[in-house]
Design a protein around this motif. Structure first.
Motif: not given
Length: 342
Positions: A56-67, A69-80, A172-177
């Motif tokens: 399946k297509i990764a809709l968002v880059a993993w580096d972005k995912i690991c940011m 939430k206040k910076n536009g990611g979803i706060n998943i911790k990159g293991c490395s 910053r992702f100002g609308e994260a809240d």
């Protein structure tokens, strides 16, 4: 959510390859890069619903995912990166000369007369974990002023602060809240977040990704225009009728713009925070059900009734407000809550 299959794959990989070869310190603090990359890969595939037999297509880059939430990611911790930040606590203990047995041993065996861990060159016959720790020093040297850790006011080591520093400067992702508000249903938050990133797989985006689409027009209306995210959530006749009904129910007109632009508009209103979250929740639910109706039309050949969607959104909002009605924030918006719940 059943994550056991993912956990089993990660666990078996670690046990099969490394369990018999690592010391206690190695098992606890240092995991080989190949294993960490594999864990990140499995987590990435699991997030987007990919499996070995189905890509399946990764809709968002993993580096972005690991940011955060206040910076536009979803706060998943990159293991490395998280592993390096965790291992950094060992280096901090050595640099701070902590009164710990293993630190005393390191100073007695490896550092001896050397005062500065940053200038230390590990000998060729030293242990594997000491070589590994020293190889990571270059990524950590900027966290220190001399031997003092400078990322916290007290000088105490913080894995989280070190990890965030490794992520670098982030917008910053100002609308994260509003997007990640507790009022909004989790599955709807994710769709709204993807829409804010302009990453939903509309027909227009599929075409840009060189994926064949036989009919590029919007399937929810008769406008015969290309299905773009802007059209689906702003101009489409299907969403317009529901938006007008919800605006009347809410007593506030929901702006007829794109997903992110509307949330920005809500953010700028001089409303109480809880009111902003309520309006965003209603907007987010409308985005979610519009996207669902589009998918059901394409993949199931089923038409979703607009009146059903309206009633469902109202029901969900009432239920969510009922759960939070006793909070201090909710008590400041009782007039609006009573309007919506009556």
């Amino acid at each position: 959510m059943d994550c056991q299959q993912l956990v089993n794959k990660i666990t078996s990989r670690i046990h099969d390859v490394y369990a018999k070869h690592l010391s206690y310190a190695g098992r606890l603090q240092i995991i080989m890069a190949s294993v960490l990359k594999e864990i990140d890969k499995k987590c990435r595939e699991f997030l987007w619903g990919a499996f070995e037999e189905k890509r399946k297509i990764a809709l968002v880059a993993w580096d972005k995912i690991c940011m955060p939430k206040k910076n536009g990611g979803i706060n998943i911790k990159g293991c490395s990166k998280w592993n390096i930040a965790s291992v950094g606590k060992l280096l901090w203990q050595v640099a701070s000369k902590k009164d710990i047995l293993w630190v005393k041993w390191v100073n007695g065996i490896y550092l001896k007369s050397e005062e500065n861990i940053w200038e230390h060159i590990p000998p060729g016959d030293c242990s594997w974990y000491w070589k590994k720790l020293n190889s990571l020093k270059t990524q950590m040297v900027d966290w220190y002023q001399g031997d003092r850790y400078k990322l916290t006011p007290t000088g105490a080591y913080s894995v989280s602060r070190s990890y965030e520093t490794m992520l670098g400067t982030m917008p910053r992702f100002g609308e994260a809240d509003l997007v990640w508000s507790k009022i909004m249903i989790p599955r709807q938050r994710m769709i709204v977040w993807l829409a804010c990133q302009n990453r939903l797989l509309t027909k227009e985006r599929l075409t840009r990704l060189n994926i064949q689409v036989d009919d590029q027009t919007c399937c929810l209306c008769d406008a015969a225009v290309i299905e773009t995210q802007s059209h689906l959530f702003a101009d489409c006749q299907w969403i317009s009728g529901i938006r007008n009904t919800l605006s009347t129910w809410l007593g506030i007109p929901i702006l007829c713009q794109g997903v992110h632009d509307t949330i920005r508009w809500i953010k700028r209103r001089r409303w109480k925070q809880f009111q902003k979250e309520i309006v965003t929740t209603i907007w987010g639910a409308l985005i979610y059900y519009t996207w669902q109706a589009r998918n059901w039309k394409i993949f199931k050949e089923e038409n979703v009734n607009k009146e059903f969607v309206t009633v469902q959104i109202q029901k969900e909002v009432r239920e969510r407000l009922g759960m939070l009605n006793c909070s201090k924030r909710a008590r400041r918006c009782q007039v609006l809550i009573q309007r919506l719940c009556n």
